[in-house]
Design a protein around this motif. Sequence first.
Motif, PDB file in Angstrom:
ATOM      1  N   ASP A 452       0.806  -1.231   0.000  1.00  0.00           N
ATOM      2  CA  ASP A 452       0.000   0.000   0.000  1.00  0.00           C
ATOM      3  C   ASP A 452       0.829   1.266   0.000  1.00  0.00           C
ATOM      4  N   PHE A 453       1.975   1.219  -0.644  1.00  0.00           N
ATOM      5  CA  PHE A 453       2.811   2.401  -0.626  1.00  0.00           C
ATOM      6  C   PHE A 453       2.098   3.543  -1.339  1.00  0.00           C
ATOM      7  N   GLY A 454       2.122   4.707  -0.714  1.00  0.00           N
ATOM      8  CA  GLY A 454       1.486   5.851  -1.358  1.00  0.00           C
ATOM      9  C   GLY A 454       0.277   6.356  -0.599  1.00  0.00           C
ATOM     10  N   ILE A 455      -0.335   5.485   0.209  1.00  0.00           N
ATOM     11  CA  ILE A 455      -1.404   6.002   1.054  1.00  0.00           C
ATOM     12  C   ILE A 455      -0.803   6.128   2.443  1.00  0.00           C
ATOM     13  N   GLY A 456      -1.446   6.922   3.257  1.00  0.00           N
ATOM     14  CA  GLY A 456      -0.945   7.056   4.613  1.00  0.00           C
ATOM     15  C   GLY A 456       0.303   7.891   4.649  1.00  0.00           C
ATOM     16  N   TYR A 457       1.270   7.434   5.355  1.00  0.00           N
ATOM     17  CA  TYR A 457       2.375   8.305   5.703  1.00  0.00           C
ATOM     18  C   TYR A 457       3.678   7.902   5.030  1.00  0.00           C
ATOM     19  N   SER A 458       3.571   7.499   3.788  1.00  0.00           N
ATOM     20  CA  SER A 458       4.761   7.014   3.106  1.00  0.00           C
ATOM     21  C   SER A 458       5.952   7.933   3.310  1.00  0.00           C
ATOM     22  N   SER A 459       6.801   7.578   4.231  1.00  0.00           N
ATOM     23  CA  SER A 459       8.003   8.374   4.340  1.00  0.00           C
ATOM     24  C   SER A 459       9.009   7.696   3.440  1.00  0.00           C
ATOM     25  N   LEU A 460       9.731   8.518   2.741  1.00  0.00           N
ATOM     26  CA  LEU A 460      10.733   7.954   1.847  1.00  0.00           C
ATOM     27  C   LEU A 460      11.829   7.295   2.659  1.00  0.00           C
ATOM     28  N   ASN A 461      11.961   7.804   3.864  1.00  0.00           N
ATOM     29  CA  ASN A 461      12.777   7.202   4.889  1.00  0.00           C
ATOM     30  C   ASN A 461      12.634   5.690   4.971  1.00  0.00           C
ATOM     31  N   LEU A 462      11.353   5.293   4.937  1.00  0.00           N
ATOM     32  CA  LEU A 462      10.984   3.895   5.086  1.00  0.00           C
ATOM     33  C   LEU A 462      11.550   3.074   3.936  1.00  0.00           C
ATOM     34  N   LEU A 463      11.673   3.720   2.801  1.00  0.00           N
ATOM     35  CA  LEU A 463      12.214   3.029   1.630  1.00  0.00           C
ATOM     36  C   LEU A 463      13.709   2.894   1.728  1.00  0.00           C
ATOM     37  N   GLY A 464      14.350   3.995   2.058  1.00  0.00           N
ATOM     38  CA  GLY A 464      15.809   4.024   2.030  1.00  0.00           C
ATOM     39  C   GLY A 464      16.448   3.196   3.128  1.00  0.00           C
ATOM     40  N   GLU A 465      15.851   3.205   4.303  1.00  0.00           N
ATOM     41  CA  GLU A 465      16.563   2.625   5.447  1.00  0.00           C
ATOM     42  C   GLU A 465      16.214   1.183   5.746  1.00  0.00           C
ATOM     43  N   ILE A 466      15.161   0.678   5.121  1.00  0.00           N
ATOM     44  CA  ILE A 466      14.807  -0.725   5.357  1.00  0.00           C
ATOM     45  C   ILE A 466      14.998  -1.487   4.046  1.00  0.00           C
ATOM     46  N   PRO A 467      15.712  -2.596   4.106  1.00  0.00           N
ATOM     47  CA  PRO A 467      16.054  -3.292   2.861  1.00  0.00           C
ATOM     48  C   PRO A 467      14.919  -4.135   2.284  1.00  0.00           C
ATOM     49  N   TRP A 468      13.832  -3.515   1.902  1.00  0.00           N
ATOM     50  CA  TRP A 468      12.721  -4.218   1.276  1.00  0.00           C
ATOM     51  C   TRP A 468      13.163  -4.785  -0.076  1.00  0.00           C
ATOM     52  N   ASP A 469      12.494  -5.849  -0.493  1.00  0.00           N
ATOM     53  CA  ASP A 469      12.766  -6.373  -1.827  1.00  0.00           C
ATOM     54  C   ASP A 469      11.797  -5.779  -2.834  1.00  0.00           C
ATOM     55  N   VAL A 470      10.550  -5.555  -2.375  1.00  0.00           N
ATOM     56  CA  VAL A 470       9.489  -5.183  -3.304  1.00  0.00           C
ATOM     57  C   VAL A 470       8.720  -3.966  -2.803  1.00  0.00           C
ATOM     58  N   LEU A 471       8.395  -3.087  -3.744  1.00  0.00           N
ATOM     59  CA  LEU A 471       7.546  -1.946  -3.422  1.00  0.00           C
ATOM     60  C   LEU A 471       6.188  -2.171  -4.069  1.00  0.00           C
ATOM     61  N   LYS A 472       5.134  -2.207  -3.275  1.00  0.00           N
ATOM     62  CA  LYS A 472       3.802  -2.353  -3.859  1.00  0.00           C
ATOM     63  C   LYS A 472       3.112  -1.000  -3.868  1.00  0.00           C
ATOM     64  N   VAL A 473       2.952  -0.468  -5.062  1.00  0.00           N
ATOM     65  CA  VAL A 473       2.347   0.858  -5.183  1.00  0.00           C
ATOM     66  C   VAL A 473       0.834   0.723  -5.091  1.00  0.00           C
ATOM     67  N   ASP A 474       0.245   1.440  -4.171  1.00  0.00           N
ATOM     68  CA  ASP A 474      -1.198   1.335  -3.970  1.00  0.00           C
ATOM     69  C   ASP A 474      -1.983   1.820  -5.178  1.00  0.00           C
ATOM     70  N   LYS A 475      -3.174   1.243  -5.333  1.00  0.00           N
ATOM     71  CA  LYS A 475      -3.969   1.585  -6.526  1.00  0.00           C
ATOM     72  C   LYS A 475      -4.366   3.058  -6.564  1.00  0.00           C
ATOM     73  N   SER A 476      -4.458   3.675  -5.408  1.00  0.00           N
ATOM     74  CA  SER A 476      -4.829   5.088  -5.402  1.00  0.00           C
ATOM     75  C   SER A 476      -3.722   5.952  -6.017  1.00  0.00           C
ATOM     76  N   PHE A 477      -2.566   5.375  -6.158  1.00  0.00           N
ATOM     77  CA  PHE A 477      -1.421   6.100  -6.709  1.00  0.00           C
ATOM     78  C   PHE A 477      -1.366   6.014  -8.228  1.00  0.00           C
ATOM     79  N   LEU A 478      -2.083   5.035  -8.775  1.00  0.00           N
ATOM     80  CA  LEU A 478      -2.067   4.839 -10.229  1.00  0.00           C
ATOM     81  C   LEU A 478      -2.755   6.004 -10.924  1.00  0.00           C
ATOM     82  N   PRO A 479      -2.185   6.460 -12.050  1.00  0.00           N
ATOM     83  CA  PRO A 479      -2.859   7.534 -12.780  1.00  0.00           C
ATOM     84  C   PRO A 479      -4.209   7.035 -13.295  1.00  0.00           C
ATOM     85  N   GLU A 480      -5.218   7.891 -13.178  1.00  0.00           N
ATOM     86  CA  GLU A 480      -6.535   7.547 -13.713  1.00  0.00           C
ATOM     87  C   GLU A 480      -6.482   7.717 -15.224  1.00  0.00           C
TER      88      GLU A 480
END
Length: 556
Positions: A452-480
């Motif tokens: 659900d990346f993109g809703i709520g409080y997506s801090s970019l911090n969360l991306l950079g400092e935690i070694p995630w493998d996958v980013l799931k972009v929330d549907k609300s972020f998709l261009p209409e």
Amino acid sequence: MDYYKLLEQFLKEMTAETLDIKAVYAVLAELCKLYRISRGVTWFYDNPENEQLGIGDKFVCYDDGNASDNTLVTRYVTDVKTISTCTVYFSKDAEPLTQEEHDQVDLIQKAIISLVTRNRLKRTVDRMSYYDFEGYMNLRYYTREIERLNRQSELPGMVAIRYNLSHFSLVNSQIGRKAGDEVMKRYTGTMRLAAGEDGLVCRIGGDNFIMYCPAERYEAVLKVLKGVPIVYDDNSNERVRVASSAGVFFIPDNFEYHYFGDVMAKITTASEQARTGGGDSIVIYDEKTELGRDHIIKVQSVFGESLRRGEFKVFYQPKVSVTTGELMGAEALCRWFHDDRIISPDEFIPVLEMDLNICKLDFNMLDQVCRDIRRWLDEGKRVVRVSINLSRKHMADMDIKEHILEIVDRHNVPHEYIEIELTETTADVEFTYLKDVVNGLREVGICTSIDDFGIGYSSLNLLGEIPWDVLKVDKSFLPEDDEDKHSTHGIMFRHVLALANEIGMESVAEGVETERQVRILRANNCTLAQGYYFDRPMPVENFEERLDNYIYELPQ
Ligand code: C2E
Ligand code: CA
Ligand code: CA
């Protein structure tokens, strides 16, 4: 009037149910005139130290402007070390008191002191019953003010709110109790500012608060509820983000108020539901909220039995490569087969998150997925990685990695086939836990994705400092479809994908429904797409067919 009459009247005024200060002054003035007193002053001090420093409450009961150095002083110390004094001054040319008069004045002074002390102590006790030990106004205070608003017909147009600080025990364990207290105090201060002069914020125990404010203030209050950074150390500027879950009741014009419980019940029901929404949601009370309550009770009472009976089943939703059309993975989503219908997760997951039942469900899903994967492997099928959703409630589980491994290894499933989806976190303190979990899983070769990346409080911090493998972009972020690519939305979407690529994360776009979206994803190097455009979540039998025949058609 003579001495006895005046004294009697004075006593009557001072012990009246409500103190009429003017009447008290009037009798005292009479008494002073009778004894040629030109000025009378009482003091009340909370303790001897304050008396020495002269910090106390002064009460001038009479002054004709002719006071001299000729005084009579009486002083009284109570058991709890509060001090009252009464000083009378005589004018320079006043005729001296006779012995009898002197004794009478002394008696009056003692009476004044004891009554002043009594009233002051009463007020102190009152004060204590309207505030808690840490100095927060309490429930009684709130009740009293709501009753007052009702008497003045000022309840309509107000918003009553009950809120609970999200994850506050974690804040305490992270930065320590003392700093935690400071954070709570400052957050409350911020809330008071938002609520404005006509608002009120009271604590009802622990990290639970109730408040009200005029409806015009709701926007400002909502901002604070949704989360603000709170500095807890002015020197180092150290801060944490504090947010709350809340139940909100807009008091309508036709509101029928009988007693305080009418307001309290509504904000309590709404706030209970808000807490189920993952700890940081806001629920506005309406009639449906009442229905919600029944629903919660029902789900909670049948959950255990339903789980045992196998009513919760995994549905698989394919993830497809936007460049090749290959089925590359799947997400396991839960469906509840109950009472002859299929219930979707939005109806029961929030309820299960109210307690730790959600953890039982998640592990059950993982167990089913592992069993399926093992079977596919044994049957020689093509197998893809399957992601499982883990609720944030698992963050409290220190042995989460061991629990996951126990299930995966029991089925003898190679770790590369399992991916764990975790949602973004709102509180900075959870960050550390999240980081440990992700690192721990990575060590044993299990992938993690940020959901659900993109809703709520997506801090970019969360991306950079935690070694995630996958980013799931929330549907609300998709261009209409009708949105042009220069919209802020579109620009953010492209930047997030670029960032994911930059730091070597795989990206999955959720809720892909249209051809145009698939093209946009491809143009922005998004790895995988998941959505109705390709497939809806489906039962395992259907998904197995997809595994065998795994190429989707892509738009040009
Ligand atoms: P999610 O993890 O964001 O799951 C994606 C949701 O989007 C799914 O809803 C899916 O059916 C839906 N979806 C997929 N493609 C499309 C599309 O093209 N358009 C639209 N409008 N929707 C699409 P679902 O299955 O109802 O699940 C809702 C949420 O419930 C999930 O959101 C997830 O947060 C939670 N959930 C589901 N199963 C589990 C579970 O086993 N454990 C936990 N903890 N949460 C679960
Ligand atoms: Ca998910
Ligand atoms: Ca999602």
